[in-house]
Design a protein around this motif. Structure first.
Motif, PDB file in Angstrom:
ATOM      1  N   PRO A 110     -37.468   9.075   6.546  1.00 17.45           N
ATOM      2  CA  PRO A 110     -38.613   8.333   5.999  1.00 17.45           C
ATOM      3  C   PRO A 110     -39.897   9.130   6.110  1.00 17.45           C
ATOM      4  N   GLY A 111     -40.869   8.743   5.298  1.00 15.35           N
ATOM      5  CA  GLY A 111     -42.174   9.393   5.355  1.00 15.35           C
ATOM      6  C   GLY A 111     -42.774   9.291   6.749  1.00 15.35           C
ATOM      7  N   MET A 112     -43.482  10.322   7.129  1.00 17.59           N
ATOM      8  CA  MET A 112     -44.056  10.355   8.477  1.00 17.59           C
ATOM      9  C   MET A 112     -45.544  10.681   8.469  1.00 17.59           C
ATOM     10  N   THR A 113     -46.230  10.350   7.374  1.00 18.16           N
ATOM     11  CA  THR A 113     -47.681  10.477   7.440  1.00 18.16           C
ATOM     12  C   THR A 113     -48.194   9.292   8.265  1.00 18.16           C
ATOM     13  N   GLU A 114     -49.426   9.349   8.668  1.00 16.88           N
ATOM     14  CA  GLU A 114     -49.962   8.256   9.475  1.00 16.88           C
ATOM     15  C   GLU A 114     -50.058   6.955   8.687  1.00 16.88           C
ATOM     16  N   THR A 115     -49.950   7.027   7.356  1.00 14.80           N
ATOM     17  CA  THR A 115     -49.999   5.807   6.561  1.00 14.80           C
ATOM     18  C   THR A 115     -48.621   5.393   6.028  1.00 14.80           C
ATOM     19  N   SER A 116     -47.567   6.085   6.417  1.00 17.75           N
ATOM     20  CA  SER A 116     -46.212   5.746   5.979  1.00 17.75           C
ATOM     21  C   SER A 116     -45.735   4.470   6.659  1.00 17.75           C
ATOM     22  N   LEU A 117     -44.656   3.911   6.140  1.00 14.95           N
ATOM     23  CA  LEU A 117     -44.195   2.609   6.608  1.00 14.95           C
ATOM     24  C   LEU A 117     -43.554   2.644   7.988  1.00 14.95           C
ATOM     25  N   LEU A 118     -42.774   3.674   8.328  1.00 15.00           N
ATOM     26  CA  LEU A 118     -42.196   3.746   9.679  1.00 15.00           C
ATOM     27  C   LEU A 118     -43.299   3.799  10.742  1.00 15.00           C
ATOM     28  N   PRO A 119     -44.313   4.633  10.589  1.00 14.77           N
ATOM     29  CA  PRO A 119     -45.402   4.606  11.577  1.00 14.77           C
ATOM     30  C   PRO A 119     -46.132   3.254  11.631  1.00 14.77           C
ATOM     31  N   LYS A 120     -46.235   2.532  10.510  1.00 15.97           N
ATOM     32  CA  LYS A 120     -46.851   1.198  10.532  1.00 15.97           C
ATOM     33  C   LYS A 120     -46.042   0.259  11.420  1.00 15.97           C
ATOM     34  N   ALA A 121     -44.730   0.269  11.241  1.00 17.24           N
ATOM     35  CA  ALA A 121     -43.855  -0.592  12.037  1.00 17.24           C
ATOM     36  C   ALA A 121     -43.902  -0.202  13.506  1.00 17.24           C
ATOM     37  N   ALA A 122     -43.898   1.100  13.775  1.00 19.54           N
ATOM     38  CA  ALA A 122     -43.965   1.565  15.163  1.00 19.54           C
ATOM     39  C   ALA A 122     -45.279   1.155  15.812  1.00 19.54           C
ATOM     40  N   ALA A 123     -46.364   1.224  15.069  1.00 21.10           N
ATOM     41  CA  ALA A 123     -47.668   0.807  15.604  1.00 21.10           C
ATOM     42  C   ALA A 123     -47.639  -0.671  15.986  1.00 21.10           C
ATOM     43  N   ALA A 124     -46.985  -1.491  15.167  1.00 22.45           N
ATOM     44  CA  ALA A 124     -46.883  -2.920  15.474  1.00 22.45           C
ATOM     45  C   ALA A 124     -46.036  -3.163  16.722  1.00 22.45           C
ATOM     46  N   ALA A 125     -45.163  -2.209  17.038  1.00 23.60           N
ATOM     47  CA  ALA A 125     -44.332  -2.303  18.245  1.00 23.60           C
ATOM     48  C   ALA A 125     -45.005  -1.654  19.451  1.00 23.60           C
ATOM     49  N   GLY A 126     -46.225  -1.119  19.255  1.00 20.55           N
ATOM     50  CA  GLY A 126     -46.971  -0.554  20.366  1.00 20.55           C
ATOM     51  C   GLY A 126     -46.911   0.951  20.508  1.00 20.55           C
ATOM     52  N   PHE A 127     -46.343   1.639  19.515  1.00 21.60           N
ATOM     53  CA  PHE A 127     -46.261   3.099  19.564  1.00 21.60           C
ATOM     54  C   PHE A 127     -47.416   3.698  18.774  1.00 21.60           C
ATOM     55  N   SER A 128     -48.195   4.546  19.397  1.00 26.45           N
ATOM     56  CA  SER A 128     -49.183   5.312  18.640  1.00 26.45           C
ATOM     57  C   SER A 128     -48.426   6.340  17.803  1.00 26.45           C
ATOM     58  N   TYR A 129     -49.098   6.927  16.836  1.00 26.20           N
ATOM     59  CA  TYR A 129     -48.450   7.941  16.013  1.00 26.20           C
ATOM     60  C   TYR A 129     -47.931   9.111  16.859  1.00 26.20           C
ATOM     61  N   PRO A 130     -48.740   9.670  17.771  1.00 26.27           N
ATOM     62  CA  PRO A 130     -48.200  10.745  18.617  1.00 26.27           C
ATOM     63  C   PRO A 130     -47.031  10.271  19.492  1.00 26.27           C
ATOM     64  N   ASP A 131     -47.089   9.030  19.982  1.00 34.20           N
ATOM     65  CA  ASP A 131     -45.984   8.499  20.788  1.00 34.20           C
ATOM     66  C   ASP A 131     -44.701   8.391  19.963  1.00 34.20           C
ATOM     67  N   LEU A 132     -44.833   7.933  18.710  1.00 31.36           N
ATOM     68  CA  LEU A 132     -43.672   7.833  17.830  1.00 31.36           C
ATOM     69  C   LEU A 132     -43.065   9.212  17.610  1.00 31.36           C
ATOM     70  N   CYS A 133     -43.888  10.186  17.293  1.00 34.80           N
ATOM     71  CA  CYS A 133     -43.390  11.548  17.067  1.00 34.80           C
ATOM     72  C   CYS A 133     -42.700  12.098  18.313  1.00 34.80           C
ATOM     73  N   GLN A 134     -43.283  11.868  19.469  1.00 32.73           N
ATOM     74  CA  GLN A 134     -42.680  12.343  20.712  1.00 32.73           C
ATOM     75  C   GLN A 134     -41.353  11.647  20.979  1.00 32.73           C
ATOM     76  N   ARG A 135     -41.297  10.356  20.703  1.00 31.09           N
ATOM     77  CA  ARG A 135     -40.055   9.591  20.901  1.00 31.09           C
ATOM     78  C   ARG A 135     -38.957  10.138  19.995  1.00 31.09           C
ATOM     79  N   MET A 136     -39.292  10.479  18.772  1.00 31.89           N
ATOM     80  CA  MET A 136     -38.311  11.030  17.845  1.00 31.89           C
ATOM     81  C   MET A 136     -37.778  12.379  18.344  1.00 31.89           C
ATOM     82  N   VAL A 137     -38.668  13.207  18.848  1.00 28.82           N
ATOM     83  CA  VAL A 137     -38.257  14.501  19.393  1.00 28.82           C
ATOM     84  C   VAL A 137     -37.379  14.293  20.623  1.00 28.82           C
ATOM     85  N   ASP A 138     -37.786  13.381  21.504  1.00 30.00           N
ATOM     86  CA  ASP A 138     -37.011  13.112  22.723  1.00 30.00           C
ATOM     87  C   ASP A 138     -35.600  12.624  22.396  1.00 30.00           C
ATOM     88  N   LEU A 139     -35.476  11.760  21.396  1.00 35.15           N
ATOM     89  CA  LEU A 139     -34.160  11.260  21.000  1.00 35.15           C
ATOM     90  C   LEU A 139     -33.274  12.393  20.488  1.00 35.15           C
TER      91      LEU A 139
END
Length: 148
Positions: A110-139
């Motif tokens: 999925p798109g990973m710009t700061e305005t893409s839909l996955l980052p929007k959903a992650a933000a609603a779950a409490g993940f900042s954009y850098p946190d989401l990116c780090q979580r993806m790398v960690d996984l």
């Protein structure tokens, strides 16, 4: 329309029209994120309304009751698992007027710009954009270490 198409070729691809609310569900580490509902201000959600600022409203979490939310998230997670998805994804769904979800597709990249839909959903779950990116790398690193 079918008769007209058959005049031009003996094989025709048809798709059922599915009426309902257009939504997407991010998946992160085998967990569904809050649902994003996509509502173009006019017309349909196409390339123009997706990439032109101010032409679409996004609601996250989508305004569904708990039972509908659970069904939509379960359908998205089921589709993700059915294709052997790993780490993260975004699943597009139409929620029919009776609340039943119809999975359209699983977006494994999925798109990973700061305005893409996955980052929007992650933000609603409490993940900042850098946190989401780090979580993806960690996984991915965890999976690589496990040999998967």
């Amino acid at each position: 329309a079918l008769a007209e198409a058959m005049r031009h070729d003996s094989q025709v691809l048809m798709e059922e029209k599915i009426a309902g609310r257009e939504c997407t569900v991010g998946i992160l580490a085998d967990e569904p994120l809050p649902i994003v509902e996509v509502r173009p201000k006019t017309g349909i959600y196409d390339y123009q309304t997706k990439y032109s600022a101010g032409t679409t409203d996004y609601f996250c979490p989508a305004p569904f009751d708990e039972a509908t939310t659970a069904r939509v998230q379960a359908a998205a997670l089921g589709a993700f698992k059915a294709i052997g998805g790993r780490d993260y994804s975004r699943v597009d769904v139409i929620v029919q007027p009776d609340g039943e979800p119809v999975v359209l597709e699983v977006n494994t990249l999925p798109g990973m710009t700061e305005t893409s839909l996955l980052p929007k959903a992650a933000a609603a779950a409490g993940f900042s954009y850098p946190d989401l990116c780090q979580r993806m790398v960690d996984l991915a690193l965890k999976r690589a270490k496990a040999g998967g």
